[in-house]
Design a protein around this motif. Structure first.
Motif, PDB file in Angstrom:
ATOM      1  N   SER A 193      66.319   7.840  -2.100  1.00  0.00           N
ATOM      2  CA  SER A 193      67.136   8.963  -1.624  1.00  0.00           C
ATOM      3  C   SER A 193      68.527   8.520  -1.157  1.00  0.00           C
ATOM      4  O   SER A 193      69.530   9.000  -1.673  1.00  0.00           O
ATOM      5  CB  SER A 193      66.396   9.735  -0.530  1.00  0.00           C
ATOM      6  OG  SER A 193      66.708  11.100  -0.584  1.00  0.00           O
TER       7      SER A 193
ATOM      8  N   ASN B  59      58.611   8.318  -8.377  1.00  0.00           N
ATOM      9  CA  ASN B  59      59.384   8.905  -9.468  1.00  0.00           C
ATOM     10  C   ASN B  59      60.177   7.826 -10.197  1.00  0.00           C
ATOM     11  O   ASN B  59      60.667   6.870  -9.587  1.00  0.00           O
ATOM     12  CB  ASN B  59      60.316  10.012  -8.968  1.00  0.00           C
ATOM     13  CG  ASN B  59      61.209   9.595  -7.829  1.00  0.00           C
ATOM     14  OD1 ASN B  59      60.732   9.179  -6.769  1.00  0.00           O
ATOM     15  ND2 ASN B  59      62.501   9.716  -8.016  1.00  0.00           N
TER      16      ASN B  59
ATOM     17  N   GLN C  42      64.723  17.683 -10.664  1.00  0.00           N
ATOM     18  CA  GLN C  42      63.461  17.352 -11.323  1.00  0.00           C
ATOM     19  C   GLN C  42      63.222  15.849 -11.198  1.00  0.00           C
ATOM     20  O   GLN C  42      64.161  15.043 -11.346  1.00  0.00           O
ATOM     21  CB  GLN C  42      63.503  17.731 -12.798  1.00  0.00           C
ATOM     22  CG  GLN C  42      63.583  19.219 -13.075  1.00  0.00           C
ATOM     23  CD  GLN C  42      62.223  19.878 -13.157  1.00  0.00           C
ATOM     24  OE1 GLN C  42      61.631  20.233 -12.140  1.00  0.00           O
ATOM     25  NE2 GLN C  42      61.732  20.055 -14.358  1.00  0.00           N
ATOM     26  N   GLN C  43      61.971  15.483 -10.949  1.00  0.00           N
ATOM     27  CA  GLN C  43      61.577  14.077 -10.878  1.00  0.00           C
ATOM     28  C   GLN C  43      60.317  13.872 -11.710  1.00  0.00           C
ATOM     29  O   GLN C  43      59.336  14.606 -11.546  1.00  0.00           O
ATOM     30  CB  GLN C  43      61.306  13.676  -9.420  1.00  0.00           C
ATOM     31  CG  GLN C  43      62.523  13.758  -8.505  1.00  0.00           C
ATOM     32  CD  GLN C  43      62.125  13.864  -7.039  1.00  0.00           C
ATOM     33  OE1 GLN C  43      61.710  14.925  -6.574  1.00  0.00           O
ATOM     34  NE2 GLN C  43      62.232  12.770  -6.313  1.00  0.00           N
TER      35      GLN C  43
ATOM     36  N   ASP D 146      62.687   8.828 -12.256  1.00  0.00           N
ATOM     37  CA  ASP D 146      64.012   9.394 -12.483  1.00  0.00           C
ATOM     38  C   ASP D 146      64.271  10.491 -11.459  1.00  0.00           C
ATOM     39  O   ASP D 146      63.385  10.871 -10.679  1.00  0.00           O
ATOM     40  CB  ASP D 146      64.159   9.930 -13.914  1.00  0.00           C
ATOM     41  CG  ASP D 146      63.410  11.246 -14.140  1.00  0.00           C
ATOM     42  OD1 ASP D 146      62.523  11.589 -13.325  1.00  0.00           O
ATOM     43  OD2 ASP D 146      63.707  11.934 -15.122  1.00  0.00           O
ATOM     44  N   LEU D 147      65.487  10.998 -11.463  1.00  0.00           N
ATOM     45  CA  LEU D 147      65.878  12.174 -10.687  1.00  0.00           C
ATOM     46  C   LEU D 147      67.059  12.797 -11.409  1.00  0.00           C
ATOM     47  O   LEU D 147      68.043  12.113 -11.712  1.00  0.00           O
ATOM     48  CB  LEU D 147      66.276  11.804  -9.255  1.00  0.00           C
ATOM     49  CG  LEU D 147      66.958  12.905  -8.424  1.00  0.00           C
ATOM     50  CD1 LEU D 147      66.028  14.083  -8.196  1.00  0.00           C
ATOM     51  CD2 LEU D 147      67.458  12.343  -7.091  1.00  0.00           C
ATOM     52  N   THR D 148      66.938  14.092 -11.729  1.00  0.00           N
ATOM     53  CA  THR D 148      68.040  14.807 -12.357  1.00  0.00           C
ATOM     54  C   THR D 148      68.378  16.030 -11.518  1.00  0.00           C
ATOM     55  O   THR D 148      67.498  16.823 -11.186  1.00  0.00           O
ATOM     56  CB  THR D 148      67.691  15.251 -13.787  1.00  0.00           C
ATOM     57  OG1 THR D 148      67.420  14.096 -14.581  1.00  0.00           O
ATOM     58  CG2 THR D 148      68.844  16.013 -14.417  1.00  0.00           C
TER      59      THR D 148
ATOM     60  N   ASN E 262      59.988  14.490  -3.314  1.00  0.00           N
ATOM     61  CA  ASN E 262      58.697  13.994  -3.782  1.00  0.00           C
ATOM     62  C   ASN E 262      57.754  13.635  -2.646  1.00  0.00           C
ATOM     63  O   ASN E 262      56.559  13.434  -2.874  1.00  0.00           O
ATOM     64  CB  ASN E 262      58.894  12.771  -4.691  1.00  0.00           C
ATOM     65  CG  ASN E 262      57.629  12.382  -5.406  1.00  0.00           C
ATOM     66  OD1 ASN E 262      56.867  13.244  -5.842  1.00  0.00           O
ATOM     67  ND2 ASN E 262      57.381  11.092  -5.539  1.00  0.00           N
TER      68      ASN E 262
ATOM     69  N   SER F 100      72.104  12.525 -13.464  1.00  0.00           N
ATOM     70  CA  SER F 100      70.755  12.049 -13.755  1.00  0.00           C
ATOM     71  C   SER F 100      70.680  10.561 -13.411  1.00  0.00           C
ATOM     72  O   SER F 100      71.584   9.791 -13.753  1.00  0.00           O
ATOM     73  CB  SER F 100      70.394  12.276 -15.223  1.00  0.00           C
ATOM     74  OG  SER F 100      71.288  11.584 -16.070  1.00  0.00           O
TER      75      SER F 100
ATOM     76  N   THR G 186      57.867  16.599 -10.067  1.00  0.00           N
ATOM     77  CA  THR G 186      58.292  17.259  -8.843  1.00  0.00           C
ATOM     78  C   THR G 186      59.495  18.120  -9.173  1.00  0.00           C
ATOM     79  O   THR G 186      60.528  17.608  -9.618  1.00  0.00           O
ATOM     80  CB  THR G 186      58.655  16.235  -7.747  1.00  0.00           C
ATOM     81  OG1 THR G 186      57.483  15.498  -7.401  1.00  0.00           O
ATOM     82  CG2 THR G 186      59.186  16.918  -6.505  1.00  0.00           C
TER      83      THR G 186
ATOM     84  N   ASP H  51      66.110  13.151  -2.927  1.00  0.00           N
ATOM     85  CA  ASP H  51      64.922  12.458  -3.425  1.00  0.00           C
ATOM     86  C   ASP H  51      63.740  12.554  -2.453  1.00  0.00           C
ATOM     87  O   ASP H  51      62.608  12.230  -2.820  1.00  0.00           O
ATOM     88  CB  ASP H  51      65.247  10.989  -3.716  1.00  0.00           C
ATOM     89  CG  ASP H  51      64.128  10.274  -4.454  1.00  0.00           C
ATOM     90  OD1 ASP H  51      63.928  10.571  -5.649  1.00  0.00           O
ATOM     91  OD2 ASP H  51      63.440   9.439  -3.841  1.00  0.00           O
TER      92      ASP H  51
ATOM     93  N   ASP I 107      68.225   7.213 -13.796  1.00  0.00           N
ATOM     94  CA  ASP I 107      67.060   6.530 -14.350  1.00  0.00           C
ATOM     95  C   ASP I 107      66.822   5.276 -13.524  1.00  0.00           C
ATOM     96  O   ASP I 107      67.725   4.425 -13.401  1.00  0.00           O
ATOM     97  CB  ASP I 107      67.279   6.172 -15.816  1.00  0.00           C
ATOM     98  CG  ASP I 107      67.256   7.393 -16.712  1.00  0.00           C
ATOM     99  OD1 ASP I 107      66.310   8.197 -16.583  1.00  0.00           O
ATOM    100  OD2 ASP I 107      68.177   7.559 -17.533  1.00  0.00           O
TER     101      ASP I 107
END
Length: 260
Positions: free
Chosen positions: A33, A205, A252-253, A207-209, A190, A61, A237, A187, A63
């Motif tokens: 996060s 997770n 989205q994760q 990724d995080l977008t 999640n 995004s 998530t 973040d 990765d």
């Protein structure tokens, strides 16, 4: 070490995490996060070097390529696709010379579209009317201990809506944009709607977008979160993102779900 921030600057591109950036899955790694917020801060600084920049970060995004150790990190930023109205910027985080995160941000022209705005949804109950939840009862780590979490209702397995804030600076001694401060807390999604106890299952997770239809404001990040586990080791998530004025976008994760 300044204990009032998540990171200490080392030079223009390197940062040292404090204990407040400590991860939830392991004490010797960074929680993603604050690292996500730091990447946005590095992109902000890259863009600030150019005159007349009026583009808005509209999607980013991340990765996660490897384990982000709780150690000094370097962030390299480059413009991949320059443009006057649409631009793509890439940031790479290196720890010990190894890439651990790659972030890509699309920036779009700032235009007046108030005449056609709509469809965002309703505001959440404001955090001042809510009772704090001790998230440390579920998760360990320096980052979790640093945040103020205020759910709208008691957290349920796989479903929680909550406000998150922190009194800590992202980077000691540096001015940080409202967006970087906001992303610093995203973040956490999640971890607020745990479907299974983290003492029995892992679901980090990879990724995080984040997609934004409006730039967030204020010190509170609102997370309206649903966690779904599939039958073959994958999970998602999904979060509607809010500030005090209403929804600002989505996050989205992708999760890798594994028994301990």
């Amino acid at each position: 070490m300044n204990t009032g921030s998540y990171y200490e600057p080392v030079d223009a591109h390197r940062y040292k995490p404090t204990a407040h950036a400590g991860g939830a899955w392991s004490a010797d790694e960074q929680h993603f996060s604050p690292l996500g917020g730091l990447i946005v801060h590095a992109i902000d600084r890259h863009l600030a070097d150019r005159p007349g920049n009026d583009l808005l970060l509209s999607r980013i995004s991340f990765d996660i390529l490897g384990r982000p150790a709780l150690d000094e990190c370097e962030i390299r930023v480059e413009t991949v696709r320059p443009g006057r109205t649409i631009e793509l910027v890439e940031a790479v985080v290196l720890i010990g010379g190894r890439p651990v995160v790659r972030g890509r941000a699309w920036l779009l022209a700032a235009l007046d579209t108030t005449a056609v705005e709509g469809g965002a949804g309703d505001r959440l109950t404001p955090p001042d009317a809510l009772t704090p939840w001790e998230m440390g009862s579920v998760w360990p780590g320096g980052y979790i201990a640093s945040v103020d979490v205020r759910p709208l209702a008691p957290p349920q397995p796989g479903r929680t809506t909550a406000w998150i804030s922190t009194d800590l600076d992202l980077v000691a001694g540096q001015t940080v944009s409202p967006l970087a401060s906001y992303v610093t807390l995203v973040d956490t999604a999640n971890g607020i709607a745990v479907r299974q106890p983290p003492t029995a299952w892992m679901y980090p997770n990879v990724d995080l977008t984040i997609h934004l239809h409006r730039q967030p404001r204020g010190r509170w990040t609102g997370l309206d979160t649903t966690v779904t586990f599939g039958p073959t080791g994958q999970g998602i998530t999904s979060t509607v993102l809010h500030d005090l004025d209403g929804p600002v976008g989505t996050a989205q994760q992708m999760l890798t779900v594994r028994p301990l």
